[in-house]
Design an enzyme around this catalytic site. Structure first.
Site, PDB file in Angstrom:
ATOM      1  N   HIS A  42       1.137   5.122   1.096  1.00 18.17           N
ATOM      2  CA  HIS A  42       0.586   6.190   1.934  1.00 18.17           C
ATOM      3  C   HIS A  42       0.670   7.488   1.132  1.00 18.17           C
ATOM      4  CE1 HIS A  42       0.858   4.030   5.915  1.00 18.17           C
ATOM      5  NE2 HIS A  42       1.787   3.347   5.266  1.00 18.17           N
ATOM      6  N   HIS A  64       0.851  -1.197   0.000  1.00 19.11           N
ATOM      7  CA  HIS A  64       0.000   0.000   0.000  1.00 19.11           C
ATOM      8  C   HIS A  64       0.875   1.230   0.000  1.00 19.11           C
ATOM      9  CE1 HIS A  64       0.763  -1.255   4.152  1.00 19.11           C
ATOM     10  NE2 HIS A  64       0.797   0.039   4.462  1.00 19.11           N
TER      11      HIS A  64
HETATM   12  P1  DGP Z   1       2.081   0.381   7.368  1.00 11.37           P
HETATM   13  O1  DGP Z   1       2.437   0.604   8.816  1.00 11.37           O
HETATM   14  O2  DGP Z   1       2.949   1.118   6.381  1.00 11.37           O
HETATM   15  O3  DGP Z   1       1.938  -1.102   7.071  1.00 11.37           O
HETATM   16  O4  DGP Z   1       0.640   1.043   7.222  1.00 11.37           O
HETATM   17  C1  DGP Z   1      -0.537   0.389   7.566  1.00 11.37           C
HETATM   18  C2  DGP Z   1      -1.572   1.448   7.767  1.00 11.37           C
HETATM   19  O5  DGP Z   1      -2.856   0.830   7.683  1.00 11.37           O
HETATM   20  C3  DGP Z   1      -1.526   2.146   9.124  1.00 11.37           C
HETATM   21  O6  DGP Z   1      -1.261   3.523   8.927  1.00 11.37           O
HETATM   22  C4  DGP Z   1      -2.894   1.940   9.732  1.00 11.37           C
HETATM   23  C5  DGP Z   1      -3.730   1.463   8.569  1.00 11.37           C
HETATM   24  N1  DGP Z   1      -4.727   0.466   8.888  1.00 11.37           N
HETATM   25  C6  DGP Z   1      -4.557  -0.697   9.549  1.00 11.37           C
HETATM   26  N2  DGP Z   1      -5.701  -1.371   9.630  1.00 11.37           N
HETATM   27  C7  DGP Z   1      -6.619  -0.624   8.966  1.00 11.37           C
HETATM   28  C8  DGP Z   1      -8.010  -0.806   8.692  1.00 11.37           C
HETATM   29  O7  DGP Z   1      -8.650  -1.792   9.071  1.00 11.37           O
HETATM   30  N3  DGP Z   1      -8.623   0.185   7.997  1.00 11.37           N
HETATM   31  C9  DGP Z   1      -7.961   1.306   7.570  1.00 11.37           C
HETATM   32  N4  DGP Z   1      -8.649   2.203   6.897  1.00 11.37           N
HETATM   33  N5  DGP Z   1      -6.648   1.492   7.801  1.00 11.37           N
HETATM   34  C10 DGP Z   1      -6.009   0.545   8.499  1.00 11.37           C
END
Ligand code: DGP
Length: 111
Positions: free
Chosen positions: A99, A97
């Site tokens: 950001h 993903h």
């Molecule tokens: P990373 O730490 O780079 O793997 O980013 C993962 C991101 O995903 C973190 O910023 C929080 C977000 N995240 C985790 N679980 C969920 C979810 O269930 N829904 C959404 N919208 N974001 C989530």
């Protein structure tokens, strides 16, 4: 596979998509680190961006197309795009993903 982003992509976990294309969706980060914090996520499951580039390169291109579209829609002056790769770099969800962060001063070097 118990992947939270696969469940969001498939609709098993309902989410509001800010962008949806052939290979990619985008939605708000649950834990925003800036006024704009959007996750741009390929529909196909790959552990990180490097694996995505090998397994689904079209999705990688669409991720950046989506970033540009979202930035234009929001009239962002500037924005930062980040792929965390590996737990040591802060990756916590092992489905690639991007950001997209904006809306405040973003320091450099990053923390
Ligand atoms: P990373 O730490 O780079 O793997 O980013 C993962 C991101 O995903 C973190 O910023 C929080 C977000 N995240 C985790 N679980 C969920 C979810 O269930 N829904 C959404 N919208 N974001 C989530």
């Amino acid at each position: 596979m118990n992947c939270i982003f696969c469940k969001i992509v498939s609709g098993e976990i309902p989410s509001k998509f800010l962008y949806e294309g052939e290979r990619v969706v985008a939605f708000e980060d649950l834990n925003p680190q800036a006024p704009t914090h959007i996750l741009i996520v390929p529909k196909s499951h790959h552990e990180n961006a490097a694996d995505l580039s090998l397994g689904d390169p079209s999705a990688l291109l669409e991720i950046f197309k989506a970033a540009k579209q979202l930035a234009n829609e929001r009239e962002l002056e500037g924005y930062r795009t980040v792929f965390n790769t590996g737990a040591a770099a802060g990756q916590s969800v092992f489905h690639a993903h991007l950001h997209l962060l904006a809306g405040r001063a973003l320091g450099w070097p990053p923390g």
